[in-house]
Design an enzyme around this catalytic site. Structure first.
Site, PDB file in Angstrom:
ATOM      1  N   GLY A   1      60.770  52.670 -14.504  1.00 48.50           N
ATOM      2  CA  GLY A   1      61.695  52.794 -15.636  1.00 48.50           C
ATOM      3  C   GLY A   1      61.422  54.056 -16.437  1.00 48.50           C
ATOM      4  O   GLY A   1      62.351  54.802 -16.787  1.00 48.50           O
TER       5      GLY A   1
ATOM      6  N   ARG B   1      60.023  45.519 -23.864  1.00 48.75           N
ATOM      7  CA  ARG B   1      59.740  44.237 -24.549  1.00 48.75           C
ATOM      8  C   ARG B   1      58.535  44.386 -25.491  1.00 48.75           C
ATOM      9  O   ARG B   1      58.530  43.903 -26.602  1.00 48.75           O
ATOM     10  CB  ARG B   1      59.488  43.160 -23.493  1.00 48.75           C
ATOM     11  CG  ARG B   1      59.867  41.775 -23.912  1.00 48.75           C
ATOM     12  CD  ARG B   1      60.029  40.863 -22.697  1.00 48.75           C
ATOM     13  NE  ARG B   1      59.125  41.233 -21.618  1.00 48.75           N
ATOM     14  CZ  ARG B   1      57.958  40.629 -21.368  1.00 48.75           C
ATOM     15  NH1 ARG B   1      57.542  39.662 -22.134  1.00 48.75           N
ATOM     16  NH2 ARG B   1      57.223  41.018 -20.346  1.00 48.75           N
TER      17      ARG B   1
ATOM     18  N   ASN C   1      64.398  45.539  -7.360  1.00 51.97           N
ATOM     19  CA  ASN C   1      64.607  45.050  -5.995  1.00 51.97           C
ATOM     20  C   ASN C   1      65.010  43.578  -6.041  1.00 51.97           C
ATOM     21  O   ASN C   1      64.298  42.714  -5.538  1.00 51.97           O
ATOM     22  CB  ASN C   1      63.317  45.209  -5.178  1.00 51.97           C
ATOM     23  CG  ASN C   1      63.229  46.566  -4.500  1.00 51.97           C
ATOM     24  OD1 ASN C   1      64.250  47.220  -4.253  1.00 51.97           O
ATOM     25  ND2 ASN C   1      62.020  46.997  -4.216  1.00 51.97           N
TER      26      ASN C   1
ATOM     27  N   GLY D   1      60.321  55.364  -4.809  1.00 55.19           N
ATOM     28  CA  GLY D   1      59.063  55.175  -5.520  1.00 55.19           C
ATOM     29  C   GLY D   1      59.048  55.941  -6.830  1.00 55.19           C
ATOM     30  O   GLY D   1      60.091  56.351  -7.343  1.00 55.19           O
TER      31      GLY D   1
ATOM     32  N   LYS E   1      69.832  47.952  -0.030  1.00 52.58           N
ATOM     33  CA  LYS E   1      68.455  48.336  -0.372  1.00 52.58           C
ATOM     34  C   LYS E   1      67.456  47.421   0.346  1.00 52.58           C
ATOM     35  O   LYS E   1      66.407  47.866   0.826  1.00 52.58           O
ATOM     36  CB  LYS E   1      68.229  48.279  -1.896  1.00 52.58           C
ATOM     37  CG  LYS E   1      66.783  48.516  -2.318  1.00 52.58           C
ATOM     38  CD  LYS E   1      66.347  49.932  -2.025  1.00 52.58           C
ATOM     39  CE  LYS E   1      64.879  50.231  -1.981  1.00 52.58           C
ATOM     40  NZ  LYS E   1      63.927  49.600  -2.798  1.00 52.58           N
TER      41      LYS E   1
ATOM     42  N   HIS F   1      67.281  48.591   3.804  1.00 53.80           N
ATOM     43  CA  HIS F   1      66.499  49.837   3.760  1.00 53.80           C
ATOM     44  C   HIS F   1      65.012  49.491   3.823  1.00 53.80           C
ATOM     45  O   HIS F   1      64.244  50.086   4.585  1.00 53.80           O
ATOM     46  CB  HIS F   1      66.812  50.616   2.477  1.00 53.80           C
ATOM     47  CG  HIS F   1      65.826  51.694   2.135  1.00 53.80           C
ATOM     48  ND1 HIS F   1      64.571  51.422   1.605  1.00 53.80           N
ATOM     49  CD2 HIS F   1      65.871  53.044   2.266  1.00 53.80           C
ATOM     50  CE1 HIS F   1      63.908  52.546   1.431  1.00 53.80           C
ATOM     51  NE2 HIS F   1      64.684  53.549   1.825  1.00 53.80           N
ATOM     52  N   ASN F   2      64.606  48.517   3.037  1.00 50.74           N
ATOM     53  CA  ASN F   2      63.192  48.151   3.012  1.00 50.74           C
ATOM     54  C   ASN F   2      62.755  47.493   4.323  1.00 50.74           C
ATOM     55  O   ASN F   2      61.639  47.712   4.786  1.00 50.74           O
ATOM     56  CB  ASN F   2      62.912  47.213   1.837  1.00 50.74           C
ATOM     57  CG  ASN F   2      62.784  47.984   0.530  1.00 50.74           C
ATOM     58  OD1 ASN F   2      63.353  49.058   0.396  1.00 50.74           O
ATOM     59  ND2 ASN F   2      62.066  47.445  -0.423  1.00 50.74           N
TER      60      ASN F   2
ATOM     61  N   GLU G   1      62.218  50.203   6.502  1.00 42.18           N
ATOM     62  CA  GLU G   1      60.974  50.852   6.039  1.00 42.18           C
ATOM     63  C   GLU G   1      59.749  50.132   6.640  1.00 42.18           C
ATOM     64  O   GLU G   1      58.829  50.781   7.152  1.00 42.18           O
ATOM     65  CB  GLU G   1      60.949  50.789   4.506  1.00 42.18           C
ATOM     66  CG  GLU G   1      59.684  51.280   3.826  1.00 42.18           C
ATOM     67  CD  GLU G   1      59.752  51.045   2.298  1.00 42.18           C
ATOM     68  OE1 GLU G   1      60.710  51.515   1.647  1.00 42.18           O
ATOM     69  OE2 GLU G   1      58.840  50.384   1.754  1.00 42.18           O
TER      70      GLU G   1
ATOM     71  N   LYS H   1      55.965  42.669  -0.931  1.00 39.41           N
ATOM     72  CA  LYS H   1      56.613  42.063  -2.105  1.00 39.41           C
ATOM     73  C   LYS H   1      57.795  41.199  -1.708  1.00 39.41           C
ATOM     74  O   LYS H   1      58.325  40.476  -2.538  1.00 39.41           O
ATOM     75  CB  LYS H   1      57.051  43.151  -3.083  1.00 39.41           C
ATOM     76  CG  LYS H   1      55.877  43.808  -3.777  1.00 39.41           C
ATOM     77  CD  LYS H   1      56.306  44.512  -5.050  1.00 39.41           C
ATOM     78  CE  LYS H   1      55.374  45.643  -5.396  1.00 39.41           C
ATOM     79  NZ  LYS H   1      55.595  46.838  -4.538  1.00 39.41           N
TER      80      LYS H   1
ATOM     81  N   ARG I   1      52.312  42.160   9.020  1.00 40.66           N
ATOM     82  CA  ARG I   1      51.630  42.126   7.709  1.00 40.66           C
ATOM     83  C   ARG I   1      51.005  40.751   7.501  1.00 40.66           C
ATOM     84  O   ARG I   1      49.906  40.636   6.969  1.00 40.66           O
ATOM     85  CB  ARG I   1      52.619  42.451   6.589  1.00 40.66           C
ATOM     86  CG  ARG I   1      53.075  43.889   6.655  1.00 40.66           C
ATOM     87  CD  ARG I   1      53.630  44.338   5.319  1.00 40.66           C
ATOM     88  NE  ARG I   1      54.317  45.606   5.456  1.00 40.66           N
ATOM     89  CZ  ARG I   1      54.818  46.288   4.430  1.00 40.66           C
ATOM     90  NH1 ARG I   1      54.703  45.829   3.202  1.00 40.66           N
ATOM     91  NH2 ARG I   1      55.430  47.443   4.616  1.00 40.66           N
TER      92      ARG I   1
HETATM   93  C1  6PG Z   1      61.384  52.169  -2.139  1.00 43.51           C
HETATM   94  C2  6PG Z   1      60.419  51.094  -1.704  1.00 43.51           C
HETATM   95  C3  6PG Z   1      60.046  50.164  -2.811  1.00 43.51           C
HETATM   96  C4  6PG Z   1      59.159  49.010  -2.374  1.00 43.51           C
HETATM   97  C5  6PG Z   1      57.794  49.412  -1.964  1.00 43.51           C
HETATM   98  C6  6PG Z   1      56.841  48.248  -1.706  1.00 43.51           C
HETATM   99  O1  6PG Z   1      62.410  52.244  -1.473  1.00 43.51           O
HETATM  100  O2  6PG Z   1      61.118  52.900  -3.069  1.00 43.51           O
HETATM  101  O3  6PG Z   1      61.002  50.338  -0.690  1.00 43.51           O
HETATM  102  O4  6PG Z   1      61.234  49.655  -3.323  1.00 43.51           O
HETATM  103  O5  6PG Z   1      59.034  48.154  -3.443  1.00 43.51           O
HETATM  104  O6  6PG Z   1      57.839  50.224  -0.845  1.00 43.51           O
HETATM  105  O7  6PG Z   1      57.347  47.284  -0.869  1.00 43.51           O
HETATM  106  P1  6PG Z   1      56.376  46.189  -0.230  1.00 43.51           P
HETATM  107  O8  6PG Z   1      55.396  45.783  -1.299  1.00 43.51           O
HETATM  108  O9  6PG Z   1      57.223  45.033   0.172  1.00 43.51           O
HETATM  109  O10 6PG Z   1      55.695  46.869   0.894  1.00 43.51           O
END
Ligand code: 6PG
Length: 483
Positions: free
Chosen positions: A15, A34, A103, A131, A186, A189-190, A193, A264, A291
């Site tokens: 942010g 907050r 996310n 990021g 998104k 995308h992840n 990733e 996550k 993982r």
């Molecule tokens: C991004 C990433 C981001 C993500 C981290 C961690 O596009 O900037 O995808 O949004 O939160 O890469 O993801 P994990 O903790 O699930 O590996």
């Protein structure tokens, strides 16, 4: 006093960096957190920028924004988003736009969109990738909302997004689709990733445990690969990671980091959605499982003892020298490069295929050429390769799967033999390469007209009279198997 153009709630790193990015584009930004202490700290650090102002209550935030208000929430996905909306909504009016840049799970976004729409407000579920650095210097943005809301936001989003293209001027943002479309894209995308990262880890395993390469030597190879068709952010950082030494011990960082990777949840959501929609995304899912498996450190350590002597890998770590001539090693490295590229194509094929089905299911009309375009820069999976993905979707409109792309078909045909050798060698040496091998099986299954599900059909009919279809006539059939 001049009203601010945009409000931003949540001053954690993402942010805070996004607020600084907005201000750097001369967009008057009003921040709120907050905990007031965080806002105060942020203003002490960056408040000299005239485009950054602070609000210490939501009432103040709402009061000081131009109308219709545009407010970006950069807060933790989940219940915190609903809690914030519950406090914020009573202060807003019809026409105001609330953007969730976290996310969030796309079904939550769909629900929230509906809720705000009923009040005449606009809700935007926006994927933000790249990021901390991306948020500050230009992320890839994936907004899902009404077209009306997008048009109002477009100038701001274009200003803060990463840029791509030959002239470096094409904004990495586009209208994605209604309600949960942006967060869905998104999420995928992840998922991609995760697959990209696991593919790199698989190749690293072979370099390390089959070829017995040291991190420095591997770094040079990844650097070289980064100049060719594999050129991407993840390949670039792999070389940098391999080169990095631990300040405390002087050992390579990769050798002091535990082989346990958390998550996550966005990769898992991608697989869950694929299972629900009936789309095969095995490489993404294997990356999620990898993982999970990595977290079973204790069992893995115990099982290595149970099956001691079975590991066939001749590794530097085992104290043995890798048995490869320089020519064999060079050939294996080239096979690895081609395998990684081919497997990457399959991982993206899976992700795009999933988005295609989701688009039909949820009525989003997703444009694959545009999605690949806005992933060319700013985001974690940014890569030269995405130019070709985008071109392929643009040239071959309505393409069902990336494997139908003329461009990628050539690469897959060229890479298949070496890819097979790599996966076979890994299996022979007892090195697990889940992403590389699942992508290979995906490719082989997808390019096979006559697979093995005839056996499954027969089994289902045998034990459950589930019936089957025949190759020579239409209809459903049952056989009395046990006469
Ligand atoms: C991004 C990433 C981001 C993500 C981290 C961690 O596009 O900037 O995808 O949004 O939160 O890469 O993801 P994990 O903790 O699930 O590996």
């Amino acid at each position: 006093m001049q009203k601010a153009k945009i409000g931003l709630i949540g001053l954690a790193v993402m942010g805070a960096n996004l607020a600084r990015n907005l201000a750097s584009k001369n967009i008057l930004t009003l921040v709120f957190n907050r905990t007031a202490a965080k806002t105060e700290q942020f203003m002490r650090d960056f408040g000299t920028d005239p485009c950054l102002q602070a609000a210490y209550s939501l009432e103040e935030l709402v009061e000081k924004l131009e109308r219709p208000r545009k407010i970006i929430m950069m807060i933790q996905a989940g219940p915190a988003v609903d809690a914030m909306l519950d406090t914020l909504i009573p202060l807003l009016e019809a026409g105001d736009i609330v953007i969730d840049g976290g996310n969030s799970y796309f079904e939550d976004t769909r629900r929230r969109s509906e809720k705000l729409a009923a009040l005449g407000m606009e809700f935007v579920g926006m994927g933000v990738s790249g990021g901390e650095e991306g948020a500050l210097h230009g992320p890839s943005l994936m907004p899902g909302c009404s077209r009306k809301a997008y048009v109002q936001l477009e100038p701001v989003l274009q200003a803060i997004s990463a840029k791509a293209g030959d002239d470096g001027k094409e904004p990495c943002v586009a209208y994605i689709g209604t309600d949960g479309a942006g967060h869905y894209v998104k999420m995928v995308h992840n998922g991609i990733e995760y697959a990209d990262m696991q593919l790199i880890a698989d190749v690293y395993s072979i370099m390390r445990h089959v070829l017995g390469m040291e991190p420095e030597e591997m770094a040079a190879v990844w650097d070289e690969w980064n100049n060719g068709e594999l050129s991407s952010y993840l390949v670039e950082i792999t070389a940098a990671i391999l080169r990095k030494k631990d300040a405390e011990t002087g050992r390579p960082m990769v050798d002091v980091i535990l082989d346990v990777a958390k998550q996550k949840g966005t990769g898992r959501w991608t697989s869950m959605s694929a299972l629900e929609l009936g789309v095969a995304v095995p490489t993404i899912t294997e990356a999620v499982f990898a993982r999970n498996m990595s977290c079973c450190k204790e069992e893995r350590t115990a099982l290595e003892k149970v099956y001691a002597g079975m590991a066939l890998a001749e590794t530097a770590c085992c104290g043995k020298k890798a048995a490869f001539t320089p020519e064999e090693k060079a050939r294996l490295l080239e096979d690895l490069r081609c395998s990684l590229y081919a497997a990457k194509i399959c991982a993206y094929a899976q992700g795009f295929n999933l988005m295609g089905t989701a688009s039909e299911t949820f009525g989003w009309d997703l444009r694959m050429d545009q999605i690949s375009k806005i992933w060319r820069n700013g985001c974690i999976i940014r890569a030269r390769f995405l130019d070709d993905v985008s071109d392929s979707f643009a040239k071959q409109a309505g393409m069902k799967n990336l494997l139908f792309s003329d461009f990628f078909a050539d690469a897959l045909k060229k890479g298949r033999a070496g890819w097979g050798r790599v996966v076979a060698l890994a299996a022979e040496r007892g090195v697990s390469v889940v992403a590389l091998s699942s992508a290979l099986s995906y490719f082989d299954a997808y390019r096979t007209a006559n697979g093995n599900a005839n056996m499954l059909q027969a089994q289902r009919d045998y034990f459950g009279a589930h019936t089957y279809q025949r190759v020579d006539k239409e209809g459903s059939f049952h056989t009395e198997w046990m006469e």
